[in-house]
Design a protein around this motif. Structure first.
Motif, PDB file in Angstrom:
ATOM      1  N   PRO A  87     -16.366  11.890  13.348  1.00 35.25           N
ATOM      2  CA  PRO A  87     -16.994  10.990  14.333  1.00 35.25           C
ATOM      3  C   PRO A  87     -16.097  10.680  15.522  1.00 35.25           C
ATOM      4  N   ASP A  88     -14.765  10.684  15.327  1.00 36.24           N
ATOM      5  CA  ASP A  88     -13.862  10.419  16.443  1.00 36.24           C
ATOM      6  C   ASP A  88     -13.849  11.571  17.447  1.00 36.24           C
ATOM      7  N   VAL A  89     -14.251  12.752  16.995  1.00 36.29           N
ATOM      8  CA  VAL A  89     -14.316  13.910  17.883  1.00 36.29           C
ATOM      9  C   VAL A  89     -15.693  14.019  18.534  1.00 36.29           C
ATOM     10  N   SER A  90     -16.733  13.848  17.706  1.00 39.40           N
ATOM     11  CA  SER A  90     -18.102  13.986  18.216  1.00 39.40           C
ATOM     12  C   SER A  90     -18.587  12.732  18.944  1.00 39.40           C
ATOM     13  N   ASN A  91     -17.947  11.596  18.633  1.00 35.84           N
ATOM     14  CA  ASN A  91     -18.397  10.293  19.152  1.00 35.84           C
ATOM     15  C   ASN A  91     -19.861  10.018  18.820  1.00 35.84           C
ATOM     16  N   VAL A  92     -20.245  10.466  17.641  1.00 38.12           N
ATOM     17  CA  VAL A  92     -21.583  10.180  17.119  1.00 38.12           C
ATOM     18  C   VAL A  92     -21.401   9.495  15.770  1.00 38.12           C
ATOM     19  N   MET A  93     -22.003   8.352  15.626  1.00 38.40           N
ATOM     20  CA  MET A  93     -21.883   7.574  14.398  1.00 38.40           C
ATOM     21  C   MET A  93     -22.419   8.364  13.211  1.00 38.40           C
ATOM     22  N   MET A  94     -21.702   8.324  12.087  1.00 42.07           N
ATOM     23  CA  MET A  94     -22.110   9.054  10.892  1.00 42.07           C
ATOM     24  C   MET A  94     -23.512   8.673  10.436  1.00 42.07           C
ATOM     25  N   MET A  95     -23.840   7.397  10.503  1.00 43.60           N
ATOM     26  CA  MET A  95     -25.146   6.942  10.057  1.00 43.60           C
ATOM     27  C   MET A  95     -26.268   7.474  10.948  1.00 43.60           C
ATOM     28  N   VAL A  96     -25.994   7.670  12.220  1.00 39.15           N
ATOM     29  CA  VAL A  96     -27.008   8.216  13.122  1.00 39.15           C
ATOM     30  C   VAL A  96     -27.393   9.625  12.686  1.00 39.15           C
ATOM     31  N   ASN A  97     -26.402  10.450  12.387  1.00 37.31           N
ATOM     32  CA  ASN A  97     -26.679  11.800  11.890  1.00 37.31           C
ATOM     33  C   ASN A  97     -27.407  11.758  10.551  1.00 37.31           C
ATOM     34  N   PHE A  98     -26.997  10.827   9.706  1.00 35.95           N
ATOM     35  CA  PHE A  98     -27.613  10.706   8.386  1.00 35.95           C
ATOM     36  C   PHE A  98     -29.102  10.379   8.500  1.00 35.95           C
ATOM     37  N   VAL A  99     -29.423   9.402   9.334  1.00 31.67           N
ATOM     38  CA  VAL A  99     -30.824   8.994   9.510  1.00 31.67           C
ATOM     39  C   VAL A  99     -31.647  10.129  10.098  1.00 31.67           C
ATOM     40  N   GLY A 131      -8.005  -5.185   0.050  1.00 31.01           N
ATOM     41  CA  GLY A 131      -6.889  -4.384   0.528  1.00 31.01           C
ATOM     42  C   GLY A 131      -6.904  -4.261   2.038  1.00 31.01           C
ATOM     43  N   ILE A 132      -5.835  -3.719   2.582  1.00 32.05           N
ATOM     44  CA  ILE A 132      -5.739  -3.534   4.026  1.00 32.05           C
ATOM     45  C   ILE A 132      -6.546  -2.304   4.415  1.00 32.05           C
ATOM     46  N   ILE A 133      -7.399  -2.442   5.398  1.00 33.30           N
ATOM     47  CA  ILE A 133      -8.138  -1.298   5.889  1.00 33.30           C
ATOM     48  C   ILE A 133      -7.486  -0.806   7.174  1.00 33.30           C
ATOM     49  N   LYS A 134      -7.593   0.478   7.411  1.00 33.54           N
ATOM     50  CA  LYS A 134      -7.000   1.058   8.604  1.00 33.54           C
ATOM     51  C   LYS A 134      -7.924   0.835   9.785  1.00 33.54           C
ATOM     52  N   VAL A 135      -7.446   0.090  10.762  1.00 39.57           N
ATOM     53  CA  VAL A 135      -8.245  -0.184  11.949  1.00 39.57           C
ATOM     54  C   VAL A 135      -8.259   1.066  12.821  1.00 39.57           C
ATOM     55  N   LYS A 136      -9.470   1.529  13.151  1.00 35.57           N
ATOM     56  CA  LYS A 136      -9.616   2.730  13.967  1.00 35.57           C
ATOM     57  C   LYS A 136     -10.334   2.387  15.263  1.00 35.57           C
ATOM     58  N   HIS A 137     -10.639   3.409  16.034  1.00 31.91           N
ATOM     59  CA  HIS A 137     -11.271   3.185  17.335  1.00 31.91           C
ATOM     60  C   HIS A 137     -12.607   2.462  17.172  1.00 31.91           C
ATOM     61  N   TYR A 138     -13.367   2.903  16.176  1.00 30.33           N
ATOM     62  CA  TYR A 138     -14.633   2.240  15.857  1.00 30.33           C
ATOM     63  C   TYR A 138     -14.478   1.499  14.534  1.00 30.33           C
ATOM     64  N   ARG A 139     -15.392   0.598  14.281  1.00 30.01           N
ATOM     65  CA  ARG A 139     -15.322  -0.168  13.045  1.00 30.01           C
ATOM     66  C   ARG A 139     -15.650   0.718  11.836  1.00 30.01           C
ATOM     67  N   HIS A 140     -15.326   0.190  10.677  1.00 32.28           N
ATOM     68  CA  HIS A 140     -15.397   0.946   9.427  1.00 32.28           C
ATOM     69  C   HIS A 140     -16.769   1.583   9.188  1.00 32.28           C
ATOM     70  N   ARG A 141     -17.831   0.859   9.491  1.00 36.57           N
ATOM     71  CA  ARG A 141     -19.185   1.348   9.212  1.00 36.57           C
ATOM     72  C   ARG A 141     -19.577   2.539  10.091  1.00 36.57           C
ATOM     73  N   TYR A 142     -18.840   2.766  11.148  1.00 35.25           N
ATOM     74  CA  TYR A 142     -19.120   3.904  12.024  1.00 35.25           C
ATOM     75  C   TYR A 142     -18.861   5.227  11.304  1.00 35.25           C
ATOM     76  N   TYR A 143     -17.974   5.186  10.300  1.00 31.97           N
ATOM     77  CA  TYR A 143     -17.489   6.406   9.660  1.00 31.97           C
ATOM     78  C   TYR A 143     -18.038   6.659   8.261  1.00 31.97           C
ATOM     79  N   ASP A 144     -18.694   5.703   7.644  1.00 33.82           N
ATOM     80  CA  ASP A 144     -19.048   5.874   6.230  1.00 33.82           C
ATOM     81  C   ASP A 144     -20.546   5.728   5.997  1.00 33.82           C
TER      82      ASP A 144
END
Length: 225
Positions: A108-120, A71-84
């Motif tokens: 993540p678009d507000v904090s400018n911190v990758m979701m995975m970074v917080n997760f780790v 399917g079509i993914i919504k292109v955002k400021h950062y790539r998909h993996r930045y958010y999930d």
């Protein structure tokens, strides 16, 4: 004498009738009991089924989708993996812990911190466990979704579905470096088919360089008790 014989005949007839009625009553009671039991069992099965449906729907709706397929993914400021956070990583901590954590995460678009970074950081994910889950994601992309696992996709927007994490970048914990790496490029194409046709026609050369080697067997992340 005739009265005695008549009385005996009457007594025998009454006995037969009572016995027959008794058997009929027992049969009726048996039929009612069996019918009621069937009804009860049926209701129990329906209840279990509905509970299973509800549970499955909950899992489906609340767990993150690892990939979006063709399917079509919504292109955002950062790539998909930045958010999930893909499912193999969720498996490292458990679904409930993940959902509680995800509810309080900033955009993540507000904090400018990758979701995975917080997760780790928050769950103290070791590099060994991270690599294991990342390999599991790559295996799923190739074997379940018929994709081509890559890092840093550059050729078409839907290629973001096939991206796995660059662990060396993530584990720097350098937000400036990570944000620069995961910026969405200006993709020449949207779909894989457009990209493949251009390559086949000789009008385009592949820009992506970091293709990921996938393990032959499916690596399974350790699931907490």
């Amino acid at each position: 004498m005739k009265k005695i014989v008549l009385a005996l005949v009457t007594l025998i007839c009454l006995t037969i009738c009572v016995s027959a009625c008794s058997r009929n009553t027992s049969q009726i009671k048996e039929t009612i009991w069996r019918t009621s039991q069937i009804h009860v069992v049926t209701e129990e099965r329906v209840t279990v089924t509905e509970e299973m449906k509800t549970e499955n729907q909950t899992v489906f709706e609340t767990l993150p989708l690892e990939e979006t397929g063709d399917g079509i993914i919504k292109v955002k400021h950062y790539r998909h993996r930045y958010y999930d956070i893909p499912y193999p990583f969720v498996s490292l901590i458990g679904k409930e812990a993940y959902l509680e954590w995800r509810e309080v995460q900033p955009d993540p678009d507000v904090s400018n911190v990758m979701m995975m970074v917080n997760f780790v950081r928050d769950f103290n994910i070791s590099r060994e466990d991270f690599d294991r889950a990342n390999n599991e994601s790559a295996w799923r992309i190739k074997n379940l979704l018929d994709g081509v696992p890559v890092m840093n996709p550059q050729d078409y927007a839907n290629q973001e579905d096939d991206e796995v994490y660059n662990a060396d970048i993530v584990y720097t914990f350098d937000n400036e470096l990570i944000n620069e790496y995961y910026l969405t490029p200006d993709y020449p194409f949207l779909y894989m088919q457009e990209y493949e046709e251009a390559v086949e026609n000789g009008t385009y050369e592949t820009r992506t360089t970091d293709f990921v080697e996938v393990p032959a067997e499916q690596p399974m992340p350790e699931i907490p008790n």
